[in-house]
Enzyme design. Structure first.
Site, short mmCIF file in Angstrom:
data_model
loop_
_atom_site.label_atom_id
_atom_site.label_comp_id
_atom_site.label_asym_id
_atom_site.label_seq_id
_atom_site.Cartn_x
_atom_site.Cartn_y
_atom_site.Cartn_z
N ASP A 41 -13.83 -7.29 3.09
CA ASP A 41 -12.91 -8.36 3.48
C ASP A 41 -12.37 -8.99 2.21
O ASP A 41 -13.11 -9.66 1.48
CB ASP A 41 -13.66 -9.39 4.32
CG ASP A 41 -12.76 -10.49 4.85
OD1 ASP A 41 -11.64 -10.66 4.32
OD2 ASP A 41 -13.18 -11.19 5.79
N TYR A 66 -2.36 -10.27 5.21
CA TYR A 66 -2.12 -11.05 6.44
C TYR A 66 -0.67 -10.79 6.80
O TYR A 66 0.25 -11.29 6.15
CB TYR A 66 -2.37 -12.53 6.16
CG TYR A 66 -2.39 -13.42 7.39
CD1 TYR A 66 -3.56 -14.06 7.77
CD2 TYR A 66 -1.24 -13.66 8.13
CE1 TYR A 66 -3.59 -14.92 8.87
CE2 TYR A 66 -1.25 -14.50 9.24
CZ TYR A 66 -2.44 -15.13 9.61
OH TYR A 66 -2.46 -15.95 10.70
N TYR A 130 4.83 -16.72 5.46
CA TYR A 130 4.47 -15.35 5.09
C TYR A 130 5.10 -14.96 3.76
O TYR A 130 4.43 -14.48 2.85
CB TYR A 130 4.91 -14.38 6.19
CG TYR A 130 4.78 -12.93 5.81
CD1 TYR A 130 3.53 -12.33 5.69
CD2 TYR A 130 5.91 -12.15 5.55
CE1 TYR A 130 3.41 -11.00 5.32
CE2 TYR A 130 5.80 -10.82 5.19
CZ TYR A 130 4.55 -10.25 5.08
OH TYR A 130 4.44 -8.92 4.70
N LYS A 134 3.15 -14.22 0.16
CA LYS A 134 3.27 -12.92 -0.51
C LYS A 134 3.79 -13.10 -1.94
O LYS A 134 3.37 -12.38 -2.86
CB LYS A 134 4.18 -11.99 0.28
CG LYS A 134 3.61 -11.52 1.61
CD LYS A 134 2.34 -10.70 1.45
CE LYS A 134 2.62 -9.32 0.91
NZ LYS A 134 1.38 -8.50 0.82
#
Length: 310
Positions: A41, A66, A130, A134
């Site tokens: 993870d 994600y 998002y 990133k």
């Protein structure tokens, strides 16, 4: 280690559509250890350090992320941890091992207000959580130093996993009403293409072992060639599938067009996010086929699977 030796490669996020293809494309280069979230993870720092210490890879390829654009708006902390923070500590740990770190980013780091393809020199201005997370991941990877490659890609579809192409195909088979956004433009890109180019870059890195300090690291844009709206993409999926004899209840003429504002889901997305791939092509000598070829190839794979299981 001599350049002729086979590198040890670690793929994180191996169960995603890109991770699935990376397992295939990297296998010819050396020993590949492919780990899914259950095995590593990336949001757990100590777990990541233990995994890298155990395998001591020469190359780490991080395909974990994600990816829920809508969900990220509701849980920005989780998105930031996976997309922004974790890549930084993975890059730093890989640096300490003297290895290459490959990380994937997105066209969502741009605001979509351009009318021509974005280059690596254009200033990122993400619109969504998002995209912002990133971008943070990109910066963290580069700030870690060492040998690191960040590959921005877009509109991925693969044989494995869920994606836009499979959704359109399933709905066309079922005869469900199709209304697809026509005012967002990007480049549909095969996950297999991204994986194959990644393998090419890794091979170049390994063969250049004696001169790695001069290896061309940094940010590169990696997509197929050309551009299309989501609507044009959907029409091409239906057209080619129908031409290849798939039993569709809807053809390309049945695909309705709509505006992005009708399906925004509370998330602002870039209206134009085509990426200029000149730097990648010239630096690594790769050919990037037009997006339609990737769509056709993927549909052929799906047709072959259907026939095999018929």
């Amino acid at each position: 280690m001599r350049p002729s030796a086979r590198p040890a490669l670690l793929v994180l996020g191996s169960n995603g559509q890109l991770g699935f293809e990376l397992r295939r494309s990297l296998a010819c280069l050396g020993e590949v250890v492919a780990l899914d979230r259950a095995a590593c993870d990336i949001t757990k720092h100590e777990e990541c350090l233990a995994v890298l210490a155990r395998y001591r890879p020469d190359v780490v390829v991080n395909a974990a992320a994600y990816t829920g654009v809508g969900q990220a708006e509701q849980d920005p902390d989780a998105a930031l941890l996976a997309n922004g923070t974790a890549p930084g500590w993975l890059a730093a740990a890989t640096r300490d091992l003297g290895g290459l770190f490959v990380h994937f980013s997105t066209d969502f780091v741009f605001d979509g207000r351009h009318t021509q393809p974005y280059t690596e020199e254009d200033v990122p201005m993400p619109l969504s959580v998002y995209g912002k997370t990133k971008l943070e991941g990109e910066r963290a990877v580069l700030a870690a130093g060492g040998s690191a490659i960040v590959l921005r890609t877009a509109w991925l579809a693969g044989v494995h996993g869920s994606n836009f192409l499979k959704t359109i195909l399933a709905r066309a088979k079922a005869g469900e009403r199709l209304q697809v956004v026509a005012d967002q433009v990007g480049t549909p890109t095969s996950a297999a293409l991204v994986a194959d180019v990644t393998a090419h870059i890794v091979a170049r890195y390994w063969l250049a072992a004696g001169v790695r300090p001069g290896f061309p690291t940094g940010v590169y844009h990696l997509t197929a060639g050309g551009e299309a709206s989501w609507h044009a993409y959907a029409c091409e999926i239906c057209r080619f599938a129908q031409a290849r004899g798939m039993a569709l209840r809807l053809g390309p003429g049945d695909v309705g067009a709509c505006a992005a504002r009708d399906f925004d889901g509370g998330v602002e997305r870039p209206a134009y996010s085509v990426l200029d791939t000149t730097r990648l092509r010239e630096t690594f000598g790769v050919h990037l086929p037009q997006w339609e070829q990737g769509v056709h190839w993927l549909l052929e794979q799906l047709i072959s699977r259907e026939q095999t299981h018929a």
